[in-house]
Each structure stands twice: as structure tokens, then as C-alpha cells.
Design a protein around this motif. Structure first.
Motif, PDB file in Angstrom:
ATOM      1  N   VAL A 155       0.859  -1.383   0.031  1.00  0.00           N
ATOM      2  CA  VAL A 155      -0.067   0.200   0.052  1.00  0.00           C
ATOM      3  C   VAL A 155       0.956   1.491  -0.434  1.00  0.00           C
ATOM      4  CG1 VAL A 155      -1.894  -1.136   1.635  1.00  0.00           C
ATOM      5  CG2 VAL A 155      -0.047   0.141   2.390  1.00  0.00           C
ATOM      6  N   SER A 156       1.997   1.286  -0.060  1.00  0.00           N
ATOM      7  CA  SER A 156       3.118   2.034  -0.188  1.00  0.00           C
ATOM      8  C   SER A 156       3.497   3.279  -1.095  1.00  0.00           C
ATOM      9  CB  SER A 156       4.043   2.103   0.915  1.00  0.00           C
ATOM     10  OG  SER A 156       5.203   3.158   1.017  1.00  0.00           O
ATOM     11  N   ALA A 157       3.316   4.185  -1.656  1.00  0.00           N
ATOM     12  CA  ALA A 157       3.917   4.321  -2.616  1.00  0.00           C
ATOM     13  C   ALA A 157       5.453   4.868  -2.947  1.00  0.00           C
ATOM     14  CB  ALA A 157       4.273   6.452  -2.382  1.00  0.00           C
ATOM     15  N   THR A 158       6.000   3.271  -1.832  1.00  0.00           N
ATOM     16  CA  THR A 158       7.931   3.074  -2.446  1.00  0.00           C
ATOM     17  C   THR A 158       7.765   2.444  -3.148  1.00  0.00           C
ATOM     18  OG1 THR A 158       8.449   3.344  -0.698  1.00  0.00           O
ATOM     19  CG2 THR A 158       9.429   2.470  -1.619  1.00  0.00           C
ATOM     20  N   ARG A 159       8.190   2.359  -4.299  1.00  0.00           N
ATOM     21  CA  ARG A 159       8.097   1.059  -5.522  1.00  0.00           C
ATOM     22  C   ARG A 159       9.080   0.320  -5.709  1.00  0.00           C
ATOM     23  NH1 ARG A 159       9.404   3.052 -10.461  1.00  0.00           N
ATOM     24  NH2 ARG A 159      10.056   5.298  -9.898  1.00  0.00           N
ATOM     25  N   ARG A 160       8.888  -0.781  -5.783  1.00  0.00           N
ATOM     26  CA  ARG A 160      10.221  -2.009  -5.631  1.00  0.00           C
ATOM     27  C   ARG A 160      10.490  -2.673  -7.030  1.00  0.00           C
ATOM     28  NH1 ARG A 160       8.575  -7.893  -3.601  1.00  0.00           N
ATOM     29  NH2 ARG A 160      10.595  -8.880  -3.477  1.00  0.00           N
ATOM     30  N   ILE A 161      11.478  -2.562  -7.551  1.00  0.00           N
ATOM     31  CA  ILE A 161      11.822  -2.566  -9.048  1.00  0.00           C
ATOM     32  C   ILE A 161      12.588  -3.953  -7.970  1.00  0.00           C
ATOM     33  CG2 ILE A 161      10.170  -1.131  -9.882  1.00  0.00           C
ATOM     34  CD1 ILE A 161      13.859  -0.236 -10.318  1.00  0.00           C
ATOM     35  N   PRO A 162      13.084  -5.191  -9.618  1.00  0.00           N
ATOM     36  CA  PRO A 162      14.643  -5.797  -9.270  1.00  0.00           C
ATOM     37  C   PRO A 162      15.497  -5.389 -10.182  1.00  0.00           C
ATOM     38  CG  PRO A 162      13.101  -6.414 -11.334  1.00  0.00           C
ATOM     39  CD  PRO A 162      12.104  -5.545 -10.762  1.00  0.00           C
ATOM     40  N   VAL A 163      16.558  -5.735  -9.891  1.00  0.00           N
ATOM     41  CA  VAL A 163      17.898  -5.048 -10.238  1.00  0.00           C
ATOM     42  C   VAL A 163      18.314  -4.644 -11.681  1.00  0.00           C
ATOM     43  CG1 VAL A 163      20.627  -5.586 -10.502  1.00  0.00           C
ATOM     44  CG2 VAL A 163      19.347  -5.719  -8.687  1.00  0.00           C
ATOM     45  N   SER A 164      16.817  -5.484 -12.385  1.00  0.00           N
ATOM     46  CA  SER A 164      17.031  -5.771 -14.165  1.00  0.00           C
ATOM     47  C   SER A 164      16.801  -4.409 -14.541  1.00  0.00           C
ATOM     48  CB  SER A 164      17.236  -6.840 -14.277  1.00  0.00           C
ATOM     49  OG  SER A 164      15.464  -6.783 -14.060  1.00  0.00           O
ATOM     50  N   GLU A 165      15.080  -3.748 -13.531  1.00  0.00           N
ATOM     51  CA  GLU A 165      14.522  -3.184 -14.297  1.00  0.00           C
ATOM     52  C   GLU A 165      15.288  -1.477 -14.081  1.00  0.00           C
ATOM     53  OE1 GLU A 165      10.966  -3.332 -13.686  1.00  0.00           O
ATOM     54  OE2 GLU A 165      10.341  -5.243 -14.144  1.00  0.00           O
ATOM     55  N   VAL A 166      16.474  -1.190 -13.557  1.00  0.00           N
ATOM     56  CA  VAL A 166      16.625   0.353 -12.645  1.00  0.00           C
ATOM     57  C   VAL A 166      17.331   0.527 -14.117  1.00  0.00           C
ATOM     58  CG1 VAL A 166      18.806   1.607 -11.342  1.00  0.00           C
ATOM     59  CG2 VAL A 166      17.472  -0.795 -10.371  1.00  0.00           C
ATOM     60  N   SER A 167      17.061   1.826 -14.331  1.00  0.00           N
ATOM     61  CA  SER A 167      17.297   2.818 -15.305  1.00  0.00           C
ATOM     62  C   SER A 167      16.841   4.535 -15.057  1.00  0.00           C
ATOM     63  CB  SER A 167      16.971   2.359 -16.444  1.00  0.00           C
ATOM     64  OG  SER A 167      14.721   2.594 -16.458  1.00  0.00           O
ATOM     65  N   ALA A 168      16.869   5.081 -16.596  1.00  0.00           N
ATOM     66  CA  ALA A 168      16.634   6.299 -15.756  1.00  0.00           C
ATOM     67  C   ALA A 168      15.072   6.548 -16.019  1.00  0.00           C
ATOM     68  CB  ALA A 168      17.233   7.395 -16.952  1.00  0.00           C
ATOM     69  N   ASP A 169      14.337   5.618 -16.393  1.00  0.00           N
ATOM     70  CA  ASP A 169      12.951   6.012 -16.483  1.00  0.00           C
ATOM     71  C   ASP A 169      12.108   4.997 -15.444  1.00  0.00           C
ATOM     72  OD1 ASP A 169      13.346   6.730 -19.054  1.00  0.00           O
ATOM     73  OD2 ASP A 169      13.502   5.230 -20.311  1.00  0.00           O
ATOM     74  N   THR A 170      12.771   4.582 -14.539  1.00  0.00           N
ATOM     75  CA  THR A 170      12.361   3.804 -13.366  1.00  0.00           C
ATOM     76  C   THR A 170      12.513   4.445 -11.912  1.00  0.00           C
ATOM     77  OG1 THR A 170      13.663   1.901 -13.411  1.00  0.00           O
ATOM     78  CG2 THR A 170      11.699   1.096 -14.636  1.00  0.00           C
ATOM     79  N   VAL A 171      13.483   5.433 -12.370  1.00  0.00           N
ATOM     80  CA  VAL A 171      13.235   6.311 -10.393  1.00  0.00           C
ATOM     81  C   VAL A 171      13.242   7.780 -10.754  1.00  0.00           C
ATOM     82  CG1 VAL A 171      16.265   4.729 -10.512  1.00  0.00           C
ATOM     83  CG2 VAL A 171      15.845   6.662 -11.088  1.00  0.00           C
ATOM     84  N   PRO A 172      12.971   8.058  -9.767  1.00  0.00           N
ATOM     85  CA  PRO A 172      12.484   9.707  -9.625  1.00  0.00           C
ATOM     86  C   PRO A 172      12.510  10.477 -10.387  1.00  0.00           C
ATOM     87  CG  PRO A 172      12.191   8.328  -7.340  1.00  0.00           C
ATOM     88  CD  PRO A 172      13.028   7.388  -7.921  1.00  0.00           C
ATOM     89  N   SER A 173      12.965  11.324 -10.787  1.00  0.00           N
ATOM     90  CA  SER A 173      12.991  12.680 -11.620  1.00  0.00           C
ATOM     91  C   SER A 173      14.453  12.893 -10.022  1.00  0.00           C
ATOM     92  CB  SER A 173      12.531  13.592 -12.221  1.00  0.00           C
ATOM     93  OG  SER A 173      11.421  14.216 -11.250  1.00  0.00           O
ATOM     94  N   GLY A 174      15.186  13.861 -10.888  1.00  0.00           N
ATOM     95  CA  GLY A 174      15.862  14.916 -10.099  1.00  0.00           C
ATOM     96  C   GLY A 174      16.817  14.255  -9.567  1.00  0.00           C
ATOM     97  N   PRO A 175      17.879  15.107  -8.668  1.00  0.00           N
ATOM     98  CA  PRO A 175      18.951  14.480  -8.181  1.00  0.00           C
ATOM     99  C   PRO A 175      18.470  13.838  -7.654  1.00  0.00           C
ATOM    100  CG  PRO A 175      19.072  16.784  -7.291  1.00  0.00           C
ATOM    101  CD  PRO A 175      17.043  16.564  -8.606  1.00  0.00           C
ATOM    102  N   LEU A 176      19.340  12.156  -7.056  1.00  0.00           N
ATOM    103  CA  LEU A 176      19.356  10.831  -6.737  1.00  0.00           C
ATOM    104  C   LEU A 176      20.769  11.024  -5.665  1.00  0.00           C
ATOM    105  CD1 LEU A 176      19.307   8.821  -9.641  1.00  0.00           C
ATOM    106  CD2 LEU A 176      17.381   9.904  -8.509  1.00  0.00           C
ATOM    107  N   VAL A 177      19.823  10.069  -4.511  1.00  0.00           N
ATOM    108  CA  VAL A 177      21.101   9.637  -3.584  1.00  0.00           C
ATOM    109  C   VAL A 177      21.063   7.881  -3.381  1.00  0.00           C
ATOM    110  CG1 VAL A 177      21.945   8.833  -0.970  1.00  0.00           C
ATOM    111  CG2 VAL A 177      21.270  11.815  -1.523  1.00  0.00           C
ATOM    112  N   LEU A 178      21.979   7.013  -3.978  1.00  0.00           N
ATOM    113  CA  LEU A 178      22.208   6.119  -4.371  1.00  0.00           C
ATOM    114  C   LEU A 178      22.532   5.567  -3.348  1.00  0.00           C
ATOM    115  CD1 LEU A 178      21.860   3.263  -5.824  1.00  0.00           C
ATOM    116  CD2 LEU A 178      23.749   4.552  -7.214  1.00  0.00           C
ATOM    117  N   HIS A 179      21.608   4.428  -2.473  1.00  0.00           N
ATOM    118  CA  HIS A 179      22.210   3.550  -1.682  1.00  0.00           C
ATOM    119  C   HIS A 179      22.001   2.448  -1.693  1.00  0.00           C
ATOM    120  CE1 HIS A 179      22.394   1.843   2.276  1.00  0.00           C
ATOM    121  NE2 HIS A 179      20.836   1.496   2.063  1.00  0.00           N
ATOM    122  N   ILE A 180      23.335   1.744  -2.049  1.00  0.00           N
ATOM    123  CA  ILE A 180      23.687   0.298  -1.800  1.00  0.00           C
ATOM    124  C   ILE A 180      24.437  -0.903  -0.990  1.00  0.00           C
ATOM    125  CG2 ILE A 180      25.722   0.678  -2.991  1.00  0.00           C
ATOM    126  CD1 ILE A 180      24.957  -1.880  -4.653  1.00  0.00           C
TER     127      ILE A 180
END
Length: 254
Positions: A155-180
Motif C-alpha cells: 500500500v506504500s507509495a515506495t516502488r519496488r523493482i528488480p535490479v534488471s529494471e533499474v534505469s533512468a526511466d524507473t527512478v524518480p526525477s531530479g537528483p538522486l542519493v544512491l544507497h547500496i
């Protein structure tokens, strides 16, 4: 290149060599006393103070620690520099528990939820963090979820995606903090993890996904958590050293 070492697992001070990197800055908390929350706030506040001037000068800090709780300090430091980032969170686990839903009591399992604003009096308010809205958060992989986390993410607005789908089009717009969290990688490739999870993506797949985000030129800070146990095994240490070197190279190619 600015590498910031935060040698802590939550409020536990680690030996500097447990995270095998050559650091430009080593964070020392100024809050040795108090309860675990207060000590963690000290670690995160000191991290924010180290991150902020690097971002303000146009650099991309690489922050390496022993636990995901430090990510809030990294984000707070980016915010202090006048940047309002979204967060892309790679992890084998969900890290979206609250104190009410956690069955283990392990505070690292709350890390992302705290970043989104849970228990602000204990975390966000204490470190000067403006919580990142759930809709500005993407959770990558999270193949090991507890039932309460499954219910929340449904029910959360947090989206969950697999590693294979990570791209510029599947993450929010603007600056990013990348945590691994390095445990996102299949446990067979990263020895000695505190909470290993099998059947995950390969090191190469995770690095490629991170590389796609760096290629957008929108990553403003790179936060790497290394929740592994101390080892004197040279083979394990070499694997860890090589992994961290490859991760740092993503932020500073060449």
C-alpha cells in the motif's frame, strides 16, 4: 574523489580496517554516551557534516559504513548543501519495519522507513533530516521481506523493482542519493555478511544497474553499507577490497 569512511555498525564503533578503503575523511561521532538512538544520531549528524561541503563544492561523496542507518546522515548532508534528492535503495531486505512491526528488534531493519519519516523524534529530527517522501523512494530487489513489510509495501507509495529494471526511466526525477547495501548481491559472492540472503543478483548485475544511474549524471551522493562481520581471512578481505574498489569507481570513473 572524496571517500568518507564511517566506521560504525549502528552505534558500534568498528575498527577502521573492517571496511577496507583508503578514506579522505573518517567520521568520528561526538556522542559517545546516551542510548543507542542518541549514539546513532551522533554518527549520522557527523556524517551529514562531512557530506555537505563535498556536495556543495560539486563533488560526489562516496560514503562507506557498516550499516544502512548511516544513509540518513548522507541524505541530511545532501539536503544541507541545498539539494533535495530522491533515494534509490538497493538491499536484499526491505528495511521498512517500524518499532511496532519489527520482530527481531534489529534497528537496521527500520532504516528506509526512518528515512521516510518513521519515528522522527528518534531519528529525522535528531539528525536534521527532512524525511524523503515514499513516492520519491525506489526499493531495489528486497527479496527477503517479513510479512509486515510485504503488507506495508503493498500500500506504500515506495516502488519496488528488480535490479534488471533499474534505469533512468524507473527512478524518480531530479537528483538522486544512491544507497547500496552490499548484501543485495548474492550471498555466494560476498562472504561473511551478517544477514546473508541467497538467490540474489550477481555483483556484475548490481554494478551495471548502478552504472546506469551514474550515467544520468543525477547521482549526488553514493552511500554504501557493508554489514559484514570482521574477518582476518585474506581471501575474504581481498573480495571485499575489490568490491569496494569497483563500487567507488562508478562514482569516479578513470
Amino acid at each position: 574523489m572524496t571517500t568518507i569512511l564511517v566506521p560504525y555498525h549502528q552505534d558500534e564503533r568498528l575498527l577502521d580496517d573492517e571496511i577496507p578503503v583508503s578514506a579522505d575523511i573518517t567520521v568520528r561521532s561526538q556522542v559517545p554516551d546516551g542510548d543507542a538512538w542518541q549514539r546513532m544520531a551522533g554518527v549520522c549528524s557527523a556524517t551529514a557534516a562531512a557530506v555537505s561541503p563535498v556536495v556543495a563544492a560539486g563533488g560526489i561523496p562516496v560514503v562507506l559504513s557498516g550499516d544502512c542507518m548511516v544513509a540518513g546522515g548522507t541524505v541530511a548532508g545532501v539536503q544541507r548543501a541545498g539539494v533535495n534528492p530522491a533515494v534509490v535503495w538497493f538491499d536484499a531486505h526491505g528495511d521498512v519495519h517500524t518499532l511496532q512491526t519489527s520482530t527481531s528488534g534489529y534497528l537496521g531493519g527500520l532504516s528506509l522507513r526512518l528515512l521516510n519519516g518513521a519515528h522522527p523524534d528518534r531519528y529525522a529530527d535528531a539528525i536534521g533530516l527532512r524525511p524523503v517522501p515514499a513516492e520519491r523512494t525506489v526499493l531495489v530487489d528486497a527479496r527477503d521481506l517479513d510479512p509486515a513489510e510485504v503488507e506495508y509495501l503493498a500500500v506504500s507509495a515506495t516502488r519496488r523493482i528488480p535490479v534488471s529494471e533499474v534505469s533512468a526511466d524507473t527512478v524518480p526525477s531530479g537528483p538522486l542519493v544512491l544507497h547500496i547495501d552490499v548484501d543485495v548481491i548474492d550471498s555466494g559472492e560476498v562472504p561473511g555478511l551478517r544477514f546473508p540472503v541467497p538467490n540474489g543478483p550477481s555483483t556484475d548485475a548490481v554494478l551495471a544497474a548502478c552504472g546506469r544511474l551514474f550515467a544520468t549524471d543525477r547521482v549526488v551522493a553514493f552511500d554504501v553499507a557493508c554489514p559484514w562481520s570482521r574477518t582476518d581471512d585474506e581471501g575474504q578481505r581481498n573480495i571485499r577490497t575489490q568490491l569496494l574498489s569497483r563500487l567507488a569507481a562508478l562514482a569516479h570513473p578513470g
